[in-house]
Motif scaffolding. Structure first.
Motif, PDB file in Angstrom:
ATOM      1  N   ALA A 165       0.818  -1.212   0.000  1.00 29.75           N
ATOM      2  CA  ALA A 165       0.000   0.000   0.000  1.00 29.75           C
ATOM      3  C   ALA A 165       0.857   1.270   0.000  1.00 29.75           C
ATOM      4  O   ALA A 165       0.453   2.292  -0.557  1.00 29.75           O
ATOM      5  N   THR A 166       2.008   1.206   0.620  1.00 32.11           N
ATOM      6  CA  THR A 166       2.826   2.425   0.764  1.00 32.11           C
ATOM      7  C   THR A 166       3.924   2.528  -0.289  1.00 32.11           C
ATOM      8  O   THR A 166       4.568   3.567  -0.394  1.00 32.11           O
ATOM      9  N   HIS A 208       0.632  11.509  -5.398  1.00 34.46           N
ATOM     10  CA  HIS A 208      -0.739  11.024  -5.593  1.00 34.46           C
ATOM     11  C   HIS A 208      -0.692   9.898  -6.616  1.00 34.46           C
ATOM     12  O   HIS A 208      -0.190  10.083  -7.715  1.00 34.46           O
ATOM     13  N   ARG A 209      -1.206   8.730  -6.225  1.00 38.36           N
ATOM     14  CA  ARG A 209      -1.158   7.581  -7.133  1.00 38.36           C
ATOM     15  C   ARG A 209      -2.573   7.152  -7.486  1.00 38.36           C
ATOM     16  O   ARG A 209      -3.445   7.150  -6.630  1.00 38.36           O
ATOM     17  N   GLU A 210      -2.755   6.771  -8.733  1.00 38.03           N
ATOM     18  CA  GLU A 210      -4.080   6.362  -9.197  1.00 38.03           C
ATOM     19  C   GLU A 210      -3.996   5.017  -9.883  1.00 38.03           C
ATOM     20  O   GLU A 210      -2.959   4.653 -10.452  1.00 38.03           O
ATOM     21  N   ARG A 211      -5.098   4.305  -9.836  1.00 39.94           N
ATOM     22  CA  ARG A 211      -5.198   3.029 -10.539  1.00 39.94           C
ATOM     23  C   ARG A 211      -6.598   2.863 -11.115  1.00 39.94           C
ATOM     24  O   ARG A 211      -7.554   3.494 -10.633  1.00 39.94           O
TER      25      ARG A 211
END
Ligand SMILES: Cc1cc2nc3c(=O)[nH]c(=O)nc-3n(C[C@H](O)[C@H](O)[C@H](O)COP(=O)(O)O)c2cc1C
Length: 189
Positions: free
Chosen positions: A21-22, A172-175
């Motif tokens: 997650a990190t 900021h991460r997106e999926r």
């Protein structure tokens, strides 16, 4: 994870392990941080224990610490985009796959690149567990690097990894959504 029986609450959604997650791929590395030889060994050990088709282990890693001989060779072949951030990493790794049987044009393994990717993933997660971060990348002159390194016959440079201590906040991460990655196929009619 709680259950209505055990905790009186509705089941929670699956919780990702904190290591996964990190994890993120930094674009800013601490230029003062150094990777120790012992840490290097653990990272390679993580790759060593990755699964591979038929246990073929079709991977090699050429690792150079920042400021040591050979690191400048890797930096010289970075593309302009990766040259902005990769030289500050504590080490650069060239990830190679065993693509053909030496002296022939026979494919070594149908899964060589797949397996190399798993080995690099293992290394990446191990790095996270050690408080380090990795950014895998392809922004370099592949042909030039292959020539400079005199890559052994049958082996192919696939990617590089920058390893070090990340600086700054998590980006900021997106999926894509979970639903978007599920594929329900109708099967035979
Ligand atoms: C095979 C591969 C090639 C990549 N190539 C580049 C690259 O050339 N330059 C770059 O900045 N990042 C590169 N990346 C990093 C990805 O952009 C990054 O993993 C993705 O944006 C997801 O971000 P995250 O790892 O922080 O979740 C690459 C990653 C992989 C796995």
């Amino acid at each position: 994870m709680s259950s209505p029986e055990a905790g009186g609450r509705a089941p929670e959604p699956p919780q990702l392990h904190p290591l996964l997650a990190t994890r993120f791929s930094p674009l800013v590395f601490d230029p003062a941080h150094r990777l120790t030889e012992a840490e290097e060994d653990v990272l390679l050990e993580a790759a060593r224990w990755a699964p591979s088709a038929g246990n073929s282990q079709p991977w090699l890693f050429h690792l150079r610490h920042r400021g040591t001989p050979g690191h400048d060779t890797l930096v010289a072949r970075l593309a302009p985009s990766s040259r902005r951030w990769a030289p500050a990493a504590s080490a650069l790794v060239v990830n190679l796959a065993h693509s053909t049987v030496e002296g022939t044009d026979w494919q070594f393994s149908e899964f060589a690149h797949y397996d190399l990717g798993q080995a690099v993933a293992h290394m990446t997660v191990q790095a996270s567990a050690m408080g380090l971060s990795c950014r895998q990348f392809r922004a370099f002159d592949l042909d030039g690097l292959t020539a400079d390194l005199r890559v052994p016959p049958g082996w192919t440079v696939v990617t590089m990894t920058a390893i070090g201590r990340a600086l700054g906040d998590d980006p900021h991460r997106e999926r894509r959504s979970l639903d978007d990655l599920r594929l329900d196929l109708p099967g035979p009619t």
